[in-house]
Design a protein around this motif. Structure first.
Motif, mmCIF file in Angstrom:
data_model
loop_
_atom_site.group_PDB
_atom_site.id
_atom_site.type_symbol
_atom_site.label_atom_id
_atom_site.label_comp_id
_atom_site.label_asym_id
_atom_site.label_seq_id
_atom_site.Cartn_x
_atom_site.Cartn_y
_atom_site.Cartn_z
ATOM 1 N N GLN A 140 0.831 -1.205 0.000
ATOM 2 C CA GLN A 140 0.000 0.000 0.000
ATOM 3 C C GLN A 140 0.870 1.261 0.000
ATOM 4 N N LEU A 141 1.959 1.192 0.759
ATOM 5 C CA LEU A 141 2.885 2.330 0.802
ATOM 6 C C LEU A 141 3.519 2.559 -0.581
ATOM 7 N N LEU A 142 3.870 1.466 -1.236
ATOM 8 C CA LEU A 142 4.450 1.593 -2.576
ATOM 9 C C LEU A 142 3.437 2.216 -3.534
ATOM 10 N N LYS A 143 2.178 1.809 -3.390
ATOM 11 C CA LYS A 143 1.136 2.380 -4.259
ATOM 12 C C LYS A 143 0.947 3.866 -3.968
ATOM 13 N N ASP A 144 0.933 4.207 -2.670
ATOM 14 C CA ASP A 144 0.761 5.619 -2.290
ATOM 15 C C ASP A 144 1.891 6.473 -2.879
ATOM 16 N N ILE A 145 3.118 5.957 -2.805
ATOM 17 C CA ILE A 145 4.252 6.731 -3.336
ATOM 18 C C ILE A 145 4.119 6.870 -4.852
ATOM 19 N N SER A 146 3.747 5.759 -5.504
ATOM 20 C CA SER A 146 3.579 5.803 -6.960
ATOM 21 C C SER A 146 2.516 6.841 -7.340
#
Ligand SMILES: Cc1cc2nc3c(=O)[nH]c(=O)nc-3n(C[C@H](O)[C@H](O)[C@H](O)COP(=O)(O)O)c2cc1C
Length: 191
Positions: free
Chosen positions: A61-67
């Motif tokens: 989820q964090l990776l998606k938020d950053i993306s």
């Protein structure tokens, strides 16, 4: 020491490394990450300062938020330099290509050679990853977003640190063909 590795010379690893943009869901083990960080910190370092610090993000989820945060910021950067936005305007485009792990090479130092040291560490890490059958890719498109105060807080990165190199890691899904290179432009070759 390596849990999985391919027998290859350094030169073979240099030629085998590719920017991998398609990954399986298989996670990169903590053991593998520690081995890769060990490779990174053996890079040459100016004045032996070892200015690097690392953040490892494995939370989907964090990776998606950053993306999601990075895409509009990167589109602005592309527009400023007259470039087309490409896939960065697509809502479903993941700038991390589904990789399970993002490694950030950071520093709180500002010396002349800090960036060089961090990039050398990055190449060590990517070559070692290649020898462990892991794919990697530098994701420059994430850099502006990663250095915003909000994202640094989310990642527990103290504000005095800058993120210098973002690298994704994961197990490649399929083969990536080599990208061609021009012959070296040699300006001088003295006797
Ligand atoms: C500073 C830097 C930033 C990069 N940023 C991105 C990026 O945001 N997204 C991406 O897909 N590839 C990125 N790349 C990967 C390059 O596109 C890739 O290295 C180049 O096309 C050559 O391919 P190869 O590494 O497979 O030989 C970056 C590479 C570097 C060195």
């Amino acid at each position: 020491m390596l849990e999985t590795h391919v027998e290859m010379t350094v030169f073979e690893a240099i030629l085998a490394r590719r920017c991998v943009r398609s990954y399986t869901a298989q996670a990169v083990s903590l053991n593998a990450i520690h081995i890769l960080l060990e490779a990174a910190v053996h890079a040459p370092t100016a004045l032996h300062e070892e200015p690097w610090a690392f953040a490892i993000i494995r939370d989907k989820q964090l990776l998606k938020d950053i993306s999601d945060r990075a895409k509009p910021l990167f589109v602005q950067e592309l527009q400023r330099t007259g470039r087309a936005p490409g896939r960065f305007t697509e809502p479903n485009f993941d700038i991390f290509y589904g990789a399970s792990t993002l490694v950030l090479i950071c520093s709180k130092q500002t010396g002349h050679f800090v960036a060089a040291d961090c990039w050398l560490a990055a190449e060590n890490l990517m070559l070692a990853a290649c020898a462990m059958e892991l794919g990697s890719c530098v994701i420059g498109a994430a850099l502006t977003a990663l250095n915003t105060p909000n994202i640094k807080v989310k990642l527990n990165i103290p504000e005095e640190f800058s993120i210098i190199v973002p690298i994704i890691l994961g197990y490649p899904s399929g083969d990536t063909p080599p990208s061609p290179r021009r012959k070296p432009l040699i300006l001088t070759l003295t006797s």
